[in-house]
Design a protein around this motif. Structure first.
Motif, PDB file in Angstrom:
ATOM      1  N   TYR A  17     -11.668   2.197   6.639  1.00 14.02           N
ATOM      2  CA  TYR A  17     -11.079   2.891   5.497  1.00 14.02           C
ATOM      3  C   TYR A  17      -9.632   2.431   5.270  1.00 14.02           C
ATOM      4  CZ  TYR A  17      -9.141   6.636   2.659  1.00 14.02           C
ATOM      5  OH  TYR A  17      -8.504   7.346   1.680  1.00 14.02           O
ATOM      6  N   GLY A  18      -8.864   2.307   6.337  1.00 18.01           N
ATOM      7  CA  GLY A  18      -7.465   1.865   6.215  1.00 18.01           C
ATOM      8  C   GLY A  18      -7.358   0.446   5.684  1.00 18.01           C
ATOM      9  N   ASP A  20      -9.514  -1.065   3.794  1.00 18.35           N
ATOM     10  CA  ASP A  20      -9.915  -1.038   2.392  1.00 18.35           C
ATOM     11  C   ASP A  20      -8.748  -0.593   1.515  1.00 18.35           C
ATOM     12  OD1 ASP A  20     -11.878  -1.201   0.272  1.00 18.35           O
ATOM     13  OD2 ASP A  20     -11.730   1.002   0.212  1.00 18.35           O
ATOM     14  N   ARG A  21      -8.002   0.411   1.956  1.00 12.31           N
ATOM     15  CA  ARG A  21      -6.846   0.883   1.192  1.00 12.31           C
ATOM     16  C   ARG A  21      -5.756  -0.188   1.112  1.00 12.31           C
ATOM     17  NH1 ARG A  21      -7.006   5.249  -1.908  1.00 12.31           N
ATOM     18  NH2 ARG A  21      -4.853   5.626  -1.409  1.00 12.31           N
ATOM     19  N   VAL A  22      -5.516  -0.879   2.224  1.00 12.82           N
ATOM     20  CA  VAL A  22      -4.504  -1.938   2.245  1.00 12.82           C
ATOM     21  C   VAL A  22      -4.917  -3.075   1.317  1.00 12.82           C
ATOM     22  CG1 VAL A  22      -3.471  -3.724   3.710  1.00 12.82           C
ATOM     23  CG2 VAL A  22      -3.600  -1.377   4.520  1.00 12.82           C
ATOM     24  N   ASP A  24      -6.857  -2.915  -1.336  1.00 14.80           N
ATOM     25  CA  ASP A  24      -6.709  -2.471  -2.724  1.00 14.80           C
ATOM     26  C   ASP A  24      -5.252  -2.482  -3.150  1.00 14.80           C
ATOM     27  OD1 ASP A  24      -9.400  -2.132  -3.011  1.00 14.80           O
ATOM     28  OD2 ASP A  24      -9.361   0.052  -2.663  1.00 14.80           O
ATOM     29  N   ARG A  25      -4.368  -2.095  -2.269  1.00 13.47           N
ATOM     30  CA  ARG A  25      -2.941  -2.061  -2.599  1.00 13.47           C
ATOM     31  C   ARG A  25      -2.379  -3.473  -2.768  1.00 13.47           C
ATOM     32  NH1 ARG A  25       0.565   2.011   0.787  1.00 13.47           N
ATOM     33  NH2 ARG A  25      -0.848   3.418  -0.279  1.00 13.47           N
TER      34      ARG A  25
END
Length: 66
Positions: A17-18, A20-22, A24-25
Motif C-alpha cells: 500500500y505504501g 503504491d501511494r509513493v 502515485d505521488r
C-alpha cells in the motif's frame, strides 16, 4: 512456517500500500504554484539600462581623463 507467513502478511500488505501511494505521488503532475501569475525578476536579463544623462556625461568625462 505458516505462523511466520501469517505474521508477515500484514507487513507486506502495508508495504504494498505504501509503495503504491509513493508511486502515485511520483507519477502525478506537480501542482500549479500559487504565484504563477506574477513573475519575480531578481536579475535584469537582456535589457539595456541607459543611465541618467548627467551620470552618462560624468562617466564620459572620467573616461576621457584616463
Amino acid at each position: 512456517m505458516i505462523a511466520v507467513a501469517v505474521l508477515l502478511l500484514p507487513l507486506l500488505g502495508l508495504l504494498l500500500y505504501g509503495m503504491d501511494r509513493v508511486e502515485d505521488r511520483l507519477a502525478a503532475r506537480p501542482p500549479e504554484p500559487r504565484h504563477a501569475g506574477r513573475r519575480l525578476r531578481l536579475i535584469l536579463g537582456g535589457r539595456q539600462h541607459t543611465p541618467h544623462p548627467a551620470a552618462r556625461r560624468e562617466h564620459e568625462q572620467q573616461a576621457r581623463a584616463a
